[in-house]
Scaffold this active site. Structure first.
Site, PDB file in Angstrom:
ATOM      1  N   ARG A 130       0.814  -1.221   0.000  1.00 15.76           N
ATOM      2  CA  ARG A 130       0.000   0.000   0.000  1.00 15.76           C
ATOM      3  C   ARG A 130       0.843   1.265   0.000  1.00 15.76           C
ATOM      4  O   ARG A 130       0.432   2.296  -0.515  1.00 15.76           O
ATOM      5  CB  ARG A 130      -0.855  -0.001   1.275  1.00 15.76           C
ATOM      6  CG  ARG A 130      -2.302  -0.205   1.032  1.00 15.76           C
ATOM      7  CD  ARG A 130      -3.077  -0.034   2.273  1.00 15.76           C
ATOM      8  NE  ARG A 130      -2.362  -0.370   3.500  1.00 15.76           N
ATOM      9  CZ  ARG A 130      -2.952  -0.562   4.661  1.00 15.76           C
ATOM     10  NH1 ARG A 130      -4.253  -0.440   4.752  1.00 15.76           N
ATOM     11  NH2 ARG A 130      -2.275  -0.867   5.734  1.00 15.76           N
TER      12      ARG A 130
ATOM     13  N   LYS B 244       2.514 -17.900   8.128  1.00 16.90           N
ATOM     14  CA  LYS B 244       1.774 -18.171   9.356  1.00 16.90           C
ATOM     15  C   LYS B 244       1.285 -16.854   9.930  1.00 16.90           C
ATOM     16  O   LYS B 244       1.903 -15.837   9.635  1.00 16.90           O
ATOM     17  CB  LYS B 244       2.645 -18.926  10.341  1.00 16.90           C
ATOM     18  CG  LYS B 244       3.546 -18.042  11.228  1.00 16.90           C
ATOM     19  CD  LYS B 244       4.143 -18.814  12.363  1.00 16.90           C
ATOM     20  CE  LYS B 244       4.592 -17.881  13.457  1.00 16.90           C
ATOM     21  NZ  LYS B 244       5.303 -18.478  14.547  1.00 16.90           N
TER      22      LYS B 244
ATOM     23  N   GLU C 298      13.326 -19.516  23.722  1.00 13.95           N
ATOM     24  CA  GLU C 298      13.723 -18.188  23.252  1.00 13.95           C
ATOM     25  C   GLU C 298      14.072 -17.313  24.457  1.00 13.95           C
ATOM     26  O   GLU C 298      13.507 -17.490  25.537  1.00 13.95           O
ATOM     27  CB  GLU C 298      12.570 -17.532  22.485  1.00 13.95           C
ATOM     28  CG  GLU C 298      12.163 -18.287  21.237  1.00 13.95           C
ATOM     29  CD  GLU C 298      10.971 -17.639  20.555  1.00 13.95           C
ATOM     30  OE1 GLU C 298      11.176 -16.998  19.513  1.00 13.95           O
ATOM     31  OE2 GLU C 298       9.851 -17.757  21.080  1.00 13.95           O
TER      32      GLU C 298
ATOM     33  N   HIS D 176       5.208 -25.157  14.394  1.00 11.21           N
ATOM     34  CA  HIS D 176       6.621 -25.557  14.371  1.00 11.21           C
ATOM     35  C   HIS D 176       6.894 -26.853  15.143  1.00 11.21           C
ATOM     36  O   HIS D 176       7.526 -27.769  14.642  1.00 11.21           O
ATOM     37  CB  HIS D 176       7.499 -24.449  14.955  1.00 11.21           C
ATOM     38  CG  HIS D 176       7.282 -23.113  14.316  1.00 11.21           C
ATOM     39  ND1 HIS D 176       7.192 -22.953  12.960  1.00 11.21           N
ATOM     40  CD2 HIS D 176       7.142 -21.872  14.844  1.00 11.21           C
ATOM     41  CE1 HIS D 176       7.010 -21.674  12.677  1.00 11.21           C
ATOM     42  NE2 HIS D 176       6.971 -20.995  13.803  1.00 11.21           N
TER      43      HIS D 176
ATOM     44  N   LYS E   6       9.082 -18.158  25.964  1.00 10.31           N
ATOM     45  CA  LYS E   6       9.812 -16.908  25.780  1.00 10.31           C
ATOM     46  C   LYS E   6      10.466 -16.494  27.090  1.00 10.31           C
ATOM     47  O   LYS E   6      10.039 -16.918  28.160  1.00 10.31           O
ATOM     48  CB  LYS E   6       8.845 -15.821  25.315  1.00 10.31           C
ATOM     49  CG  LYS E   6       8.204 -16.170  23.991  1.00 10.31           C
ATOM     50  CD  LYS E   6       7.677 -14.958  23.283  1.00 10.31           C
ATOM     51  CE  LYS E   6       7.185 -15.317  21.903  1.00 10.31           C
ATOM     52  NZ  LYS E   6       8.268 -15.596  20.950  1.00 10.31           N
TER      53      LYS E   6
END
Ligand code: NAD
Length: 484
Positions: A51, A148, A216, A240, A331
């Site tokens: 855009r 995804k 992570e 995953h 995380k």
């Protein structure tokens, strides 16, 4: 070792969302690295479409900046970037309107492979697919690549599949799960099906259990709003981790061909038992005022979304009956480390007596960092003093094995985009696989929603909530350390 690079056929690649984060961080730098490696053919064209008002020159500047920021690769010299930029163009397009479509069509070459990368939110997939057909940009040989999240649950995934199916055949749709593009993940198939050594042991008789960890150190940071509607189960497990589980657990396909491989993966998902509520631990990171907690990052002080999940599941078939699969992802954990560990059973009888201790073979497949594999074997501890046993790794780090050329191993996105151009769907998820994965995860999510369960807090920098350790301890097992 120098990798063999086979150029692909000339193509037009349109990246919808070409000015977005994913395009700048992964897709465009990845394409540049393939260009440097000599894989881009003469006549290839890459068009950013979004855009944002911009002309070709403005987009080329943006691409050059993205490549400088996110990595060009060792063999890419400065002059190469200018050459690469000559392949790049830009077209302002409104996915929801009429603007820009005719102009975009005019830029495409007749007779070349056409690939359309939907690097935009899923709410635009249907609009793009419809307009590609309506304005005559796509034909029956064109490919579309979708990112995804592929749906939020079974219902939305089915709707997305149905929308895409109105305009494209399944053989034209490439659903990306970048974990499947990782070198080690493909090596997992090579190790399993290219050697006689492992496959005879690859079953419940010899495998005690399997652990899959994707840890992570980052939090949800700027993505808090999006992530809070999703959580670790939808964001990581449904795609995953389940894909990794499938590759570990599947039967040998007759051929390394798209549908042969995907049929076997689908059978694994369909063989998964429902997960019992006490076999799941959900967690949320807590910074205790020193660092932001999940709820602060998510912008909702009462959020019950999980940033961590650990679960035990079973693949109910002859090969795996009784062998648990433990999955864990989160995380703000201790280290950034992703691995699959196949933990074999003890030797049936120890001739060395109790003093020799307990030793097990473990095959570890490291996804990050330092992609590679390691096989733990038991040997005699060197030196005098009797027979003491010790476990040592047979280590195959790709960086060591491939030497200075290891940096040139394509990353997941590069490899997958080239597979799209080649028309090879083996490493992409089929629609029925995605739906089957949602059909397994939906009841799990509904279960904790119905029970009104809140996630357990865990400290930033830890290995997750204590309950996740208990999930293993109760079975007399232990998670491997999360470490780099
Ligand atoms: P982003 O918000 O940074 O970029 C979105 C892009 O879409 C922009 O180029 C914007 O101009 C374009 N766009 C939006 N509305 C449009 C319209 N009506 N017409 C034409 N163009 C329009 O998003 P992103 O982070 O690049 O993510 C893109 C997709 O990839 C999403 O589906 C996301 O879930 C997925 N994804 C992103 C990452 C990542 O690391 N960023 C990782 C995995 C998957």
């Amino acid at each position: 070792m120098v990798s063999r690079v086979i150029p692909v056929d000339p193509f037009d690649l349109v990246i919808f969302g070409g000015t977005g984060d994913l395009a700048r961080r992964k897709i465009l730098p990845g394409l540049f690295r393939r260009f440097c490696a000599g894989q881009m053919p003469e006549g290839a064209q890459i068009i950013g479409a979004a855009r944002t008002e911009m002309d070709d020159a403005g987009f080329r500047d943006m691409v050059a900046e993205a490549i400088r920021e996110f990595g060009g690769g060792r063999s890419c010299e400065d002059g190469t970037l200018d050459e690469f930029l000559k392949l790049i163009g830009y077209q302002v397009v409104d996915a929801k309107g009429e603007d820009g479509w005719k102009e975009l069509k005019a830029r495409l070459n007749d007779g070349l492979i056409r690939a359309f990368y939907f690097s935009v939110g899923p709410s635009l997939f249907g609009d793009l697919a419809e307009r590609l057909r309506h304005f005559g940009l796509a034909d029956d040989d064109s490919r579309v690549v979708v990112e995804k999240p592929f749906g939020h649950d079974l219902k939305t995934a089915r709707a997305l599949n149905a929308t895409l199916a109105q305009h494209f055949d399944e053989t034209q749709i490439y659903r990306i799960d970048h974990y499947l593009g990782k070198e080690t993940v493909q090596n997992l198939m090579a190790v399993r099906f290219g050697n006689v050594l492992f496959e005879p042991l690859w079953n419940a008789q010899y495998v005690d259990h399997i652990q899959i960890t994707v840890a992570e150190t980052v939090g949800v940071g700027g993505r808090g709003g999006y992530y809070d509607k999703s959580g670790a189960m939808r964001d990581m497990v449904q795609n995953h981790l389940m894909q990794l589980l499938c590759l570990i657990a599947m039967e040998p396909p007759a051929r390394f061909e798209p549908d042969a491989v995907r049929d076997e993966k689908l059978k694994v998902i369909r063989a998964l038992d429902p997960v019992l509520p006490h076999h799941i631990v959900r967690g949320q990171y807590d910074g205790h005022g020193v660092e932001p907690s999940y709820r602060e990052d998510a912008g909702d002080p009462r959020s019950t979304t999980e940033s961590f999940i650990a679960l035990k599941c079973h693949v109910s078939n002859w090969r795996w009956a009784g062998t648990p699969f433990y999955l864990r992802t989160g995380k703000k954990l201790r280290a950034r480390a992703s691995e699959i560990a196949v933990v074999f059973k003890d030797a049936p009888h120890s001739i060395f007596g109790a003093d020799a201790g307990r030793h097990r073979n473990i095959l570890t497949i490291r996804l990050q960092p330092n992609e590679g594999m390691e096989l733990g074997v038991t040997i005699k501890e060197p030196g005098p003093g009797g027979m003491r046993l010790v476990d040592v790794p047979l280590d195959m780090s790709f960086a060591d094995a491939l030497g200075p050329d290891s940096e040139e191993v394509p990353d997941a996105y590069e490899r997958l985009i080239m597979d799209v151009i080649r028309g090879n769907q083996t490493l992409f998820m089929r629609g029925d696989e995605v739906e089957a994965a949602w059909a397994w995860t939906d009841p799990i999510i509904e279960g904790w929603q119905n029970r009104g369960e809140a996630p357990k807090p865990y400290d930033v920098g830890s290995s997750g909530p204590d309950d996740s350790l208990m999930l293993m301890h109760r079975d007399g097992r232990k998670w491997r350390d999360i470490r780099t």
